[in-house]
Design an enzyme around this catalytic site. Structure first.
Site, short mmCIF file in Angstrom:
data_model
loop_
_atom_site.label_atom_id
_atom_site.label_comp_id
_atom_site.label_asym_id
_atom_site.label_seq_id
_atom_site.Cartn_x
_atom_site.Cartn_y
_atom_site.Cartn_z
N HIS A 1 -7.12 -5.58 -9.02
CA HIS A 1 -5.80 -5.09 -8.68
C HIS A 1 -4.82 -6.26 -8.67
CE1 HIS A 1 -3.33 -1.98 -6.44
NE2 HIS A 1 -2.61 -3.07 -6.24
N HIS B 1 -4.84 -6.70 3.20
CA HIS B 1 -4.35 -8.06 3.05
C HIS B 1 -3.53 -8.51 4.26
CE1 HIS B 1 -1.19 -5.46 1.43
NE2 HIS B 1 -0.32 -6.44 1.49
N GLU C 1 7.00 -7.23 4.86
CA GLU C 1 7.14 -6.14 3.89
C GLU C 1 7.74 -4.90 4.57
OE1 GLU C 1 3.27 -5.36 2.35
OE2 GLU C 1 3.00 -7.36 1.50
N TYR D 1 2.68 8.06 -1.78
CA TYR D 1 2.26 6.67 -1.97
C TYR D 1 0.75 6.61 -1.90
CZ TYR D 1 1.90 1.64 -1.21
OH TYR D 1 1.58 0.31 -1.33
N HIS E 1 5.44 -4.00 7.82
CA HIS E 1 4.26 -4.81 8.08
C HIS E 1 4.73 -6.25 8.01
CE1 HIS E 1 2.46 -1.05 6.26
NE2 HIS E 1 1.96 -1.08 7.48
N HIS F 1 -2.78 -5.26 7.07
CA HIS F 1 -2.51 -3.86 6.76
C HIS F 1 -3.22 -3.51 5.45
CE1 HIS F 1 0.70 -6.29 5.01
NE2 HIS F 1 0.85 -5.38 4.08
#
Length: 437
Positions: free
Chosen positions: A293, A336, A342, A351, A366, A372
């Site tokens: 990813h 992460h 963010e 989402y 976050h 999160h």
């Protein structure tokens, strides 16, 4: 005299040198400030950067207007916008360590224009030092009538989520709808008019360097946002003589003054400092074609760089329609802990990391170094699903990411739509450790 046409004509290109005139011959030829301008206009320069900024970064435009701006901003009195807050200018912030999520804010019963409808969710950095940002929710239920505004503190990136707005600016008119964004540079005067019914959305008030396109590095010359898809308005002006009010945000405070005429009287302009819009559906995403990813930085539309190379004052990124094809890969965003803060919002659709709890109009924060990632249900589905090429359709989320911690306002902490049990979405994550390879 009002000259509303052409109201929806645009010129392409991001940061291009442009010139446009609402009357033939209104632009001086051969120089910017002749002794006498055509039509008896006044020449006025608006600078978005210091005079001596490097040429590639220098932002300024010449405006040819019926009267100069000194008649639009004088004898200021204090004004109130109690729910619009600024970074570093007050002590309104509350404890912001943790994961936060809100549902869509409902429209209020009272009538709110653009200024009255701003509700600050988080602030970061410090407004007077031109570093950081504020993130606002926006609820507009009436047009600005005989009222005008400019923000001396930062540029405004407006992201509609429901309903649209018609921004009548000094440079021309920009209509923006859900799926599009509009950027109103620092110091540009405008009024905001409703399109069809109430409007709800989000604003990033950027105190730092003006937004620019990110460098593409190994990506090369193409993909992400194309400069040609950004649209700047052509000149259109008001010649209206009647009492009006000018509102200004400066140093985190609000001021107002009475003026005798519309300030939107620019008959012609040339330069590279102007409002612009962008259709987010024109964004060309890239992704992993085999495995793993990629970092979300590949979804950056615009960036405001900081003095630390590669670390943004604020990045604006989107997560839109795209194909997922990676093999043997956990496809949603991974868990992460990030050095950046963010703030996310959902325009429409769902989402993929939070398919059940994050609805259109919702938002989340976050903060820097706060862990999160996908909720338990999303993790379970992504871990077990058969990996075939999958198209994410009819989805549009965005993120304001900053090197600065974003501090919640008291208003945001007390919102009825704040999900006080949000962090419970991870409580059902099981222990999967087997002790064997």
């Amino acid at each position: 005299m009002t000259r509303p046409e052409p109201v929806l004509r645009y010129m392409p290109g991001f940061g291009n040198e442009c010139e446009t005139e609402a009357l033939p011959g209104a632009l001086p030829q051969g120089q910017n400030s002749p002794q006498n301008c055509p039509y008896g206009l006044y020449a006025e320069q608006v600078s978005g950067t210091s005079f001596t900024a490097p040429r590639r970064q220098n932002k300024r435009s010449w405006l040819y207007r019926i009267r100069p701006s000194v008649l639009h901003a004088r004898r200021f009195q204090r004004a109130e916008a109690p729910l619009w807050r600024s970074g570093g200018s007050d002590s309104d912030s509350v404890a912001s360590a943790g994961q936060f999520r809100w549902g869509a804010i409902p429209f209020p019963e009272q009538k709110l224009n653009f200024i009255e409808g701003v509700r600050t969710i988080a602030t970061a950095g410090e407004v007077d030092s031109r570093r950081g940002l504020s993130v606002h929710a926006l609820l507009v239920t009436r047009s600005m009538t005989d009222q005008y505004f400019y923000d001396a503190d930062g540029e405004l990136l407006v992201v509609p989520q429901q309903g649209g707005l018609d921004f009548f600016t000094e440079f021309g008119r920009i209509v923006v709808e859900p799926g599009e964004i509009c950027v109103l540079p620092r110091g540009v005067k405008f009024k905001a008019l409703l399109r069809d019914g109430p409007m709800r959305g989000f604003i990033c008030e950027n105190y730092g360097a003006p937004f620019s396109l990110p460098n593409l590095g190994p990506i090369g010359a193409n993909c992400l946002a194309s400069p040609l898809d950004f649209k700047t308005p052509v000149a259109v002006f008001e010649d209206i003589e009647k009492p009006c009010c000018m509102f200004v945000k400066w140093g985190g405070d609000f001021f107002a003054c009475d003026i005798a005429r519309s300030p939107l009287d620019v008959v012609a302009w040339r330069g590279n400092y102007a409002p612009y819009k962008y259709d987010l559906r024109r964004f060309c995403p890239i992704g992993a074609a085999l495995f793993d990813h990629p970092d979300p930085s590949i979804f950056t539309v615009l960036t405001s760089p900081s003095e630390i190379e590669g670390t943004a004052n604020v990045d604006f990124a989107i997560f839109s329609d795209r194909w997922l094809v990676a093999e043997h890969t956990f496809r949603p965003p991974w868990y992460h802990v990030n050095a950046m803060s963010e703030f996310m919002g959902l325009i429409y659709g769902r989402y993929d990391a939070k398919p059940q709890g994050f609805g259109p109009g919702g938002m989340s924060l976050h903060n820097a170094m706060i862990p999160h990632g996908p909720d338990a249900a999303a993790f379970e589905i992504a871990s077990r699903t058969e990996l075939k090429p999958e198209r994410l359709s009819d989805t549009l989320a965005f993120m304001f990411e900053s090197r600065f911690p974003q501090r919640l306002t008291k208003y945001a902490a007390e919102l009825d739509t704040l999900e006080k049990d949000y962090s419970d979405c991870w409580s059902e994550l099981p222990k999967r450790f087997t002790g064997a390879a």
